[in-house]
Design a protein around this motif. Structure first.
Motif, mmCIF file in Angstrom:
data_model
loop_
_atom_site.group_PDB
_atom_site.id
_atom_site.type_symbol
_atom_site.label_atom_id
_atom_site.label_comp_id
_atom_site.label_asym_id
_atom_site.label_seq_id
_atom_site.Cartn_x
_atom_site.Cartn_y
_atom_site.Cartn_z
ATOM 1 N N GLN A 1 -38.837 -52.945 -41.932
ATOM 2 C CA GLN A 1 -38.604 -54.100 -42.783
ATOM 3 C C GLN A 1 -39.724 -54.208 -43.798
ATOM 4 O O GLN A 1 -40.830 -53.711 -43.580
ATOM 5 C CB GLN A 1 -38.523 -55.388 -41.964
ATOM 6 N N ILE B 1 -38.581 -63.464 -59.237
ATOM 7 C CA ILE B 1 -37.581 -63.118 -58.215
ATOM 8 C C ILE B 1 -36.602 -64.264 -57.967
ATOM 9 O O ILE B 1 -35.756 -64.180 -57.078
ATOM 10 C CB ILE B 1 -38.251 -62.681 -56.893
ATOM 11 N N ASP C 1 -37.144 -61.313 -49.257
ATOM 12 C CA ASP C 1 -35.709 -61.093 -49.458
ATOM 13 C C ASP C 1 -35.284 -61.244 -50.924
ATOM 14 O O ASP C 1 -34.533 -60.397 -51.435
ATOM 15 C CB ASP C 1 -34.899 -62.031 -48.561
ATOM 16 N N PRO C 2 -35.743 -62.293 -51.639
ATOM 17 C CA PRO C 2 -35.351 -62.393 -53.057
ATOM 18 C C PRO C 2 -35.882 -61.230 -53.895
ATOM 19 O O PRO C 2 -35.225 -60.810 -54.850
ATOM 20 C CB PRO C 2 -35.963 -63.725 -53.502
ATOM 21 N N LEU D 1 -36.375 -58.071 -52.822
ATOM 22 C CA LEU D 1 -35.533 -56.900 -52.540
ATOM 23 C C LEU D 1 -34.186 -57.019 -53.248
ATOM 24 O O LEU D 1 -33.675 -56.033 -53.800
ATOM 25 C CB LEU D 1 -35.331 -56.760 -51.032
ATOM 26 N N GLU D 2 -33.624 -58.220 -53.240
ATOM 27 C CA GLU D 2 -32.347 -58.412 -53.917
ATOM 28 C C GLU D 2 -32.489 -58.194 -55.419
ATOM 29 O O GLU D 2 -31.628 -57.567 -56.055
ATOM 30 C CB GLU D 2 -31.827 -59.827 -53.632
ATOM 31 N N ARG D 3 -33.574 -58.706 -56.022
ATOM 32 C CA ARG D 3 -33.796 -58.513 -57.442
ATOM 33 C C ARG D 3 -33.956 -57.022 -57.769
ATOM 34 O O ARG D 3 -33.418 -56.525 -58.767
ATOM 35 C CB ARG D 3 -35.030 -59.295 -57.889
ATOM 36 N N ARG E 1 -32.747 -54.448 -56.065
ATOM 37 C CA ARG E 1 -31.455 -53.767 -55.917
ATOM 38 C C ARG E 1 -30.568 -54.021 -57.129
ATOM 39 O O ARG E 1 -29.883 -53.105 -57.617
ATOM 40 C CB ARG E 1 -30.759 -54.241 -54.637
ATOM 41 N N ARG E 2 -30.568 -55.247 -57.620
ATOM 42 C CA ARG E 2 -29.740 -55.563 -58.786
ATOM 43 C C ARG E 2 -30.192 -54.789 -60.019
ATOM 44 O O ARG E 2 -29.387 -54.538 -60.925
ATOM 45 C CB ARG E 2 -29.768 -57.065 -59.074
ATOM 46 N N ARG E 3 -31.468 -54.412 -60.043
ATOM 47 C CA ARG E 3 -31.980 -53.653 -61.184
ATOM 48 C C ARG E 3 -31.962 -52.150 -60.944
ATOM 49 O O ARG E 3 -32.576 -51.379 -61.675
ATOM 50 C CB ARG E 3 -33.391 -54.130 -61.519
#
Length: 413
Positions: A34, A72, A205-206, A208-210, A212-214
């Motif tokens: 993680q 983020i 988490d935010p 990682l999400e940001r 991935r979106r990029r």
């Protein structure tokens, strides 16, 4: 150009977010299962709840934290009081008091006995001015008097938690950095903020999400074993079971613990002495209107945090407690919690979390071992709260280091 970020703690995440903001391709590799490093959240089976490994406090004036959370999309995930106020319970004297600084930089509050540390005199606060000056290579005890009420009841516990090192041995320059960025700027920069509902929800988490979106490639459980070098540059990354060649324009940001960086990068000098942090999480709903954060003077605990579903305790520079068994620690720490919140309940279910190498020891000697973000290889850069950020090992320092490494990696790109 591809930027390889090695390590997905907050320094690595900060670097990756900064690179992503420039639109460059990123591969983020993390040895653990993680992301988050020492700022992580997880579901604890014993308590059957999500907890953080520790209670990581940030301040309203932390610029890198503010910037990172905005980037983020997690601005509202650190919370705290509207005004700066620090409540303490003195276990030895059995009294409770609060320090309430002014919002602005002029410290009018020290003129009011009910807003400053009980028993202190105006002259005691000159210690803050002394710390604001630069003192290269000197310890705090060479700069500030330790025979005052202010030291015993406020400066020592605050600096202990900020530096995670006994203040008597700690760097005056690092202490000064804390004072310059908090007291010197006024209370609006000093409001204590805690992640909500968890560290991962706020900082990890935010991000990682940001990423991935990029289009970033995120690979967990991927441990870097070696870097290959030729002609002053890194030319390959050797992971478990695979080796990845680097193109001439590629960059590498190494955001791993100092002991790992020394093994990966020949010639890098890093801190080698560390201090522990102990945290305890009690599965009990706090009393109504419980103060969210209370400092403890003269107890085993140092800070007691009241969350919606639990009460947590932090002890800094806790090396002396690392060999104490968890049941004994739970009893000792619960005594302080019970005194802080005036509860008579028996010790509730508890999880003790020990971080034996939580931060580098913030002494002048170890401070001198902190490397810059640049390395001896043209395409390799360092990030981490243990690098030369000018701050102690804090979330703010980790995020600043990631920004700096990204800035250097992107220079000329």
């Amino acid at each position: 150009m591809t930027v390889h970020v090695i390590g997905a703690g907050l320094a690595g995440l900060s670097a990756a977010i900064a690179v992503a903001g420039r639109g460059e391709p990123i591969i983020l590799s993390e040895a653990a299962r993680q992301a988050g490093g020492r700022c992580r959240s997880y579901h604890d089976g014993q308590l059957d709840m999500t907890i953080d490994n520790g209670n990581h406090l940030v301040l309203s004036g932390n610029k890198a934290v503010d910037r990172y959370l905005r980037e983020i999309g997690a601005e509202g995930r650190v919370t705290g009081p509207d005004r700066p106020e620090f409540t303490f319970v003195d276990r030895q004297l059995g009294v409770r008091w609060s320090l309430r600084p002014d919002d602005g930089p002029i410290p009018w509050w020290i003129l009011h006995a009910d807003r400053r540390v009980p028993g202190t005199r105006l002259g005691d606060y000159l210690a803050l001015l002394a710390l604001m000056r630069r003192h290269p290579g000197r310890r705090i005890d060479e700069v500030v008097r330790r025979d005052t009420v202010l030291w015993e009841k406020f400066l020592r516990p605050v600096l202990l938690s900020a530096l995670n090192t006994a203040p008597e041995d700690a760097s005056a320059d690092l202490a000064g950095a804390i004072v310059r960025e908090t007291f010197a700027r006024g209370g609006r920069h000093m409001r204590p903020l805690i992640s909500s509902p968890s560290l991962a929800a706020a900082f990890v988490d935010p991000a990682l999400e940001r990423l991935r979106r990029r289009g970033a490639e995120i690979r967990l459980s991927r441990s870097l074993r070696a870097l290959r070098f030729a002609k002053g540059r890194a030319v390959a990354l050797a992971f478990d079971g695979e080796e990845q060649s680097l193109q001439p324009e590629d960059r590498v940001i190494v955001a791993v613990p100092p002991w790992a960086a020394e093994k990966l990068l020949p010639g890098v000098i890093a801190p080698r002495k560390f201090s522990a942090i102990l945290n305890a999480h009690f599965q009990i709903v706090p009393p109504p209107r419980a103060c969210p954060m209370v400092g403890v003077i003269g107890g085993t605990a140092e800070w007691v945090f009241a969350f919606e579903d639990r009460i947590s305790v932090t002890v800094s520079a806790a090396d002396h407690l690392m060999d104490t068994d968890s049941d004994t620690l739970a009893v000792l720490l619960w005594r302080d919690v019970a005194a802080v919140h005036d509860v008579t309940a028996p010790v509730p279910p508890c999880r003790i979390v020990k971080e034996k190498r939580a931060t580098f020891a913030a002494t002048p000697a170890e401070e001198a071992r902190r490397p810059s973000a640049r390395t001896g290889w043209a395409n390799v850069f360092l990030a981490g709260d243990w690098t030369d950020t000018g701050l102690p090992a804090t979330i703010e320092g980790a995020l600043r280091s990631g920004n700096r490494a990204a800035e250097l990696a992107l220079a000329g790109a």
